[in-house]
Design an enzyme around this catalytic site. Structure first.
Site, PDB file in Angstrom:
ATOM      1  CD  GLU A 245       6.678 -14.965  14.980  1.00 38.92           C
ATOM      2  OE1 GLU A 245       6.983 -15.456  13.885  1.00 38.92           O
ATOM      3  OE2 GLU A 245       5.511 -14.656  15.281  1.00 38.92           O
ATOM      4  CB  SER A 385       6.470  -8.429   5.698  1.00 32.38           C
ATOM      5  OG  SER A 385       5.664  -7.266   5.709  1.00 32.38           O
ATOM      6  CD  GLU A 387       7.989  -5.171   2.499  1.00 33.57           C
ATOM      7  OE1 GLU A 387       8.867  -5.227   1.623  1.00 33.57           O
ATOM      8  OE2 GLU A 387       7.706  -6.145   3.238  1.00 33.57           O
TER       9      GLU A 387
END
Length: 400
Positions: A245, A385, A387
């Site tokens: 991904e 994400s 982060e």
């Protein structure tokens, strides 16, 4: 590795194909920042499948192209630039590589042809309320039946993209709650979305659309044959899937397409009696975006070359995912600012029919931008994400 001349010839072949086979209606939607529906996605899926170009990352024996990593990269980039819809990744780029690596021969024979043929629309059952970035904390349980022939699944998944269309889900479930490490007690199951006990509830997103959903699983019976890989070995499947991904997350072609749009509109948009592109501050801003894009492209090409040699990668995929999503958002934010108040009618931009400009308060190009920008915020979240990517980079690349 293909020679440079061979790669350029390949790119020319792809461009010729796109010019001849990409429907103008689909191209106009993508370049005009209008949302695609299920029929649009399946239409492009069928065209690519008919031509044998649907699965660039699959080996030939499973119906793929057998292309090199460089050719896959070139194909994706040319498709983005031309305005082709993105193929649905959940079957082609996510569950398929997991099946090829961990699935049984029966699972491959059953599911891979149906992914190619478009009969199965897959969704991803990973995130849960409270278990998104910390995926290993997931609580959806799968307990074996007394006869050992099936699992009974109970729990909830969320942010499940296109679950309203899907007839299949690949799902991470907890099969050993007492495992010493939470990752060690997770398994990877394939679930029929028509199974009794499954409820799909839409989540309305900030742009007014409905791409994502909650999925509730109440005593859902899943045959044991739908277990992929080893029992309690699902974390290995999950890591492989996430690597596939994230490898395409830089989206150089998308950034090139959006930057070209920004420059084209800036050349037509008037500010103080002259094109906005001639404004020194705005021109400087576009130049900085273009420099960042060139640097990102070179970094991405280095990773492509590394993969072409068959070598692994460490933090590079996370670096490119973070930089690529950040850059795309900066480019689109710049376009929204350029459009100004004309981006206000978000609801009209999403609901109007193709070619119907009656709902637009300003230029046709500006009307859909706010909805597109708000929807695009998701790219800094899915696939890990920003982060989380920074944490991976700190640990893997910097040793922190």
């Amino acid at each position: 590795m293909p020679e440079t001349s061979d790669l350029e010839a390949f790119r020319a072949e792809v461009r010729d194909f796109l010019a001849a086979r990409l429907p103008e209606q689909l191209r106009a939607k993508v370049l005009g920042h209008l949302p695609l529906d299920r029929a649009d996605i399946l239409r492009w899926h069928a065209i690519l499948h008919e031509h044998g170009w649907l699965a660039p990352n699959w080996p030939v024996e499973h119906g793929g192209t057998g292309w090199s990593v460089e050719q896959q990269y070139a194909f994706d980039e040319e498709c983005c630039i031309a305005g082709a819809p993105e193929t649905l990744p959940f079957g082609l780029r996510m569950v398929a590589p997991v099946l090829m690596a961990f699935g049984t021969e029966q699972q491959k024979a059953r599911h891979l042809p149906r992914i190619l043929g478009g009969q199965d629309w897959w969704c991803q059952g990973y995130s849960e309320p409270g278990s998104g970035s910390d995926l290993a904390s997931l609580r959806t349980r799968a307990e074996p039946t007394d006869d050992g022939e099936a699992f009974v699944v109970n729990g909830q998944k969320t942010w499940t993209t296109y679950a309203q269309y899907a007839n299949r889900m690949f799902c991470l479930v907890r099969t050993d709650p007492g495992a010493a490490r939470p990752q060690a007690g997770i398994s990877f199951l394939l679930i029929d979305m028509a199974s009794p006990g499954i409820t799909v509830r839409p989540i309305r997103t900030i742009d007014g659309g409905q791409e994502i959903n909650e999925v509730f699983l109440d005593n859902v019976r899943v045959p044991r044959d739908n277990l992929v890989g080893k029992l309690n070995g699902g974390w290995d499947c999950a890591k492989l899937l996430l690597r596939h991904e994230r490898m395409h997350a830089a989206r150089i072609g998308r950034s090139k397409r959006e930057l070209a749009f920004l420059k084209r509109i800036a050349g037509r948009r008037s500010a103080g009696g002259r094109p906005l592109a001639e404004d020194p501050e705005f021109a400087r801003r576009i130049a900085l975006l273009e420099i960042d894009l060139l640097a990102l492209e070179q970094a991405n090409l280095r990773l492509v070359e590394t993969m072409q040699r068959g070598e692994g990668h460490g933090a590079e995929a996370s670096i490119l995912k973070y930089l690529g999503t950040t850059l795309t958002l900066k480019i689109v934010e710049c376009a929204v600012e350029m459009a100004g108040i004309h981006t206000i009618p978000v609801r009209d931009a999403r609901s109007r029919q193709d070619g119907d400009m009656a709902a637009a308060a300003g230029p046709a190009w500006a009307d859909p931008l706010a909805a597109f920008h708000l929807n695009l915020r998701k790219i800094a979240i899915y696939g890990g994400s920003s982060e989380i990517q920074k944490n991976i980079i700190a640990k893997t690349a910097l040793g922190l």
